[in-house]
Design an enzyme around this catalytic site. Sequence first.
Site, mmCIF file in Angstrom:
data_model
loop_
_atom_site.group_PDB
_atom_site.id
_atom_site.type_symbol
_atom_site.label_atom_id
_atom_site.label_comp_id
_atom_site.label_asym_id
_atom_site.label_seq_id
_atom_site.Cartn_x
_atom_site.Cartn_y
_atom_site.Cartn_z
ATOM 1 N N PRO A 2 0.714 -1.136 -0.054
ATOM 2 C CA PRO A 2 -0.091 0.114 0.083
ATOM 3 C C PRO A 2 0.888 1.192 0.030
ATOM 4 C CG PRO A 2 -0.552 -1.401 1.634
ATOM 5 C CD PRO A 2 0.532 -2.178 1.423
ATOM 6 N N GLU A 3 0.378 2.349 -0.628
ATOM 7 C CA GLU A 3 1.175 3.547 -0.452
ATOM 8 C C GLU A 3 0.300 4.677 0.042
ATOM 9 O OE1 GLU A 3 2.292 4.526 -4.602
ATOM 10 O OE2 GLU A 3 2.756 2.566 -4.975
ATOM 11 N N LYS A 53 3.345 5.866 5.665
ATOM 12 C CA LYS A 53 2.730 4.720 5.635
ATOM 13 C C LYS A 53 2.642 4.349 7.248
ATOM 14 C CE LYS A 53 4.529 2.749 1.575
ATOM 15 N NZ LYS A 53 5.221 1.838 0.746
ATOM 16 N N GLN A 70 3.656 -2.107 8.166
ATOM 17 C CA GLN A 70 4.675 -2.849 7.496
ATOM 18 C C GLN A 70 4.088 -3.824 6.409
ATOM 19 O OE1 GLN A 70 5.810 -4.127 11.426
ATOM 20 N NE2 GLN A 70 7.906 -3.286 11.208
ATOM 21 N N ARG A 125 12.446 11.267 10.030
ATOM 22 C CA ARG A 125 13.035 11.111 8.715
ATOM 23 C C ARG A 125 12.062 11.529 7.517
ATOM 24 N NH1 ARG A 125 14.848 6.143 11.002
ATOM 25 N NH2 ARG A 125 13.711 5.117 9.282
ATOM 26 N N ASN A 169 5.420 3.171 -5.603
ATOM 27 C CA ASN A 169 5.936 2.684 -6.817
ATOM 28 C C ASN A 169 4.914 3.007 -8.317
ATOM 29 O OD1 ASN A 169 8.413 1.835 -8.135
ATOM 30 N ND2 ASN A 169 7.359 -0.360 -8.566
ATOM 31 N N ARG A 262 13.524 -0.999 -8.729
ATOM 32 C CA ARG A 262 12.275 -1.167 -8.621
ATOM 33 C C ARG A 262 11.740 -0.840 -9.890
ATOM 34 N NH1 ARG A 262 9.149 1.355 -3.429
ATOM 35 N NH2 ARG A 262 7.483 -0.015 -4.217
#
Length: 273
Positions: A2-3, A53, A70, A125, A169, A262
């Site tokens: 999942p994005e 996420k 995750q 981050r 992606n 990728r």
Amino acid sequence: MPEGPEIRRAADRVHRQLAGRRLDDAWFAFPDLAGQAASLIGREVTAVDSWGKALLTRFDDGRVLYSHNQLYGVWKLHEADREPDTGRSLRVRLVAQGRAASLYSASDVSLWDTSSLDEHPFLSRLGPDLLTHGITIEQGVARLIEPRFCRRGLGGLLLDQALFAGIGNYLRSEILFFAGLHYSARPGNMEEGTLAHLATCILSVTRQAYDQAGVTNRSDWIAVDRARGASRRRWRFAVFERDGLPCPACGTTIRRVTVTSRRLYFCPSCQPS
């Protein structure tokens, strides 16, 4: 995987289940959190949102429950007295006024004060979330031309969560296609109008994926594909996973390459190097 749009939609579902309600029960599988469960009982869930996420469940005393699905984690919503039918391992359960939200199979869960959330080792981050933090086109351009980003090729840069949180992606390929940019293009070499168009596409394609449950293609191109009997997996994207097929804009064969380990899909004509 999942994005950002899928995670935000999951956050929205948990928000609708719990927000505005006070917890009647809280349970954690993790020993370091289990001792704090009782302190959450009676606390109101004020909001559930996402950052990249990660899901952030916010309480009225200023605490925030951080959870990251995750690869295998999933939230299931259900009535408090009806256990979900699943063989997964329960990690978190929050119950409010007969409604429950249960997190299964995730291992990255922690409780934070809002004031110290920017010290979280993962969140600290991340760049701003495209669906949560109200990023404008001007702010998007400003980030793209920061010294740490501007000399990097877009194929790798867009996946860097320090730039913007939530792009994965499929969004990478779709954003570059609608922006008309090759994956090797660098923000530092772009004119102002091109940068603004790229920032616009970053925001609009991500927003469309959120609004339309993962669909990033144009409606007229979708209609053509559906009339031909194409499956949803085929028509939901303009270029992603469509290698060997004609570009919906110009008819050139869509290609697949590997960028930063990728797969990336592009039209050689619409996105010249």
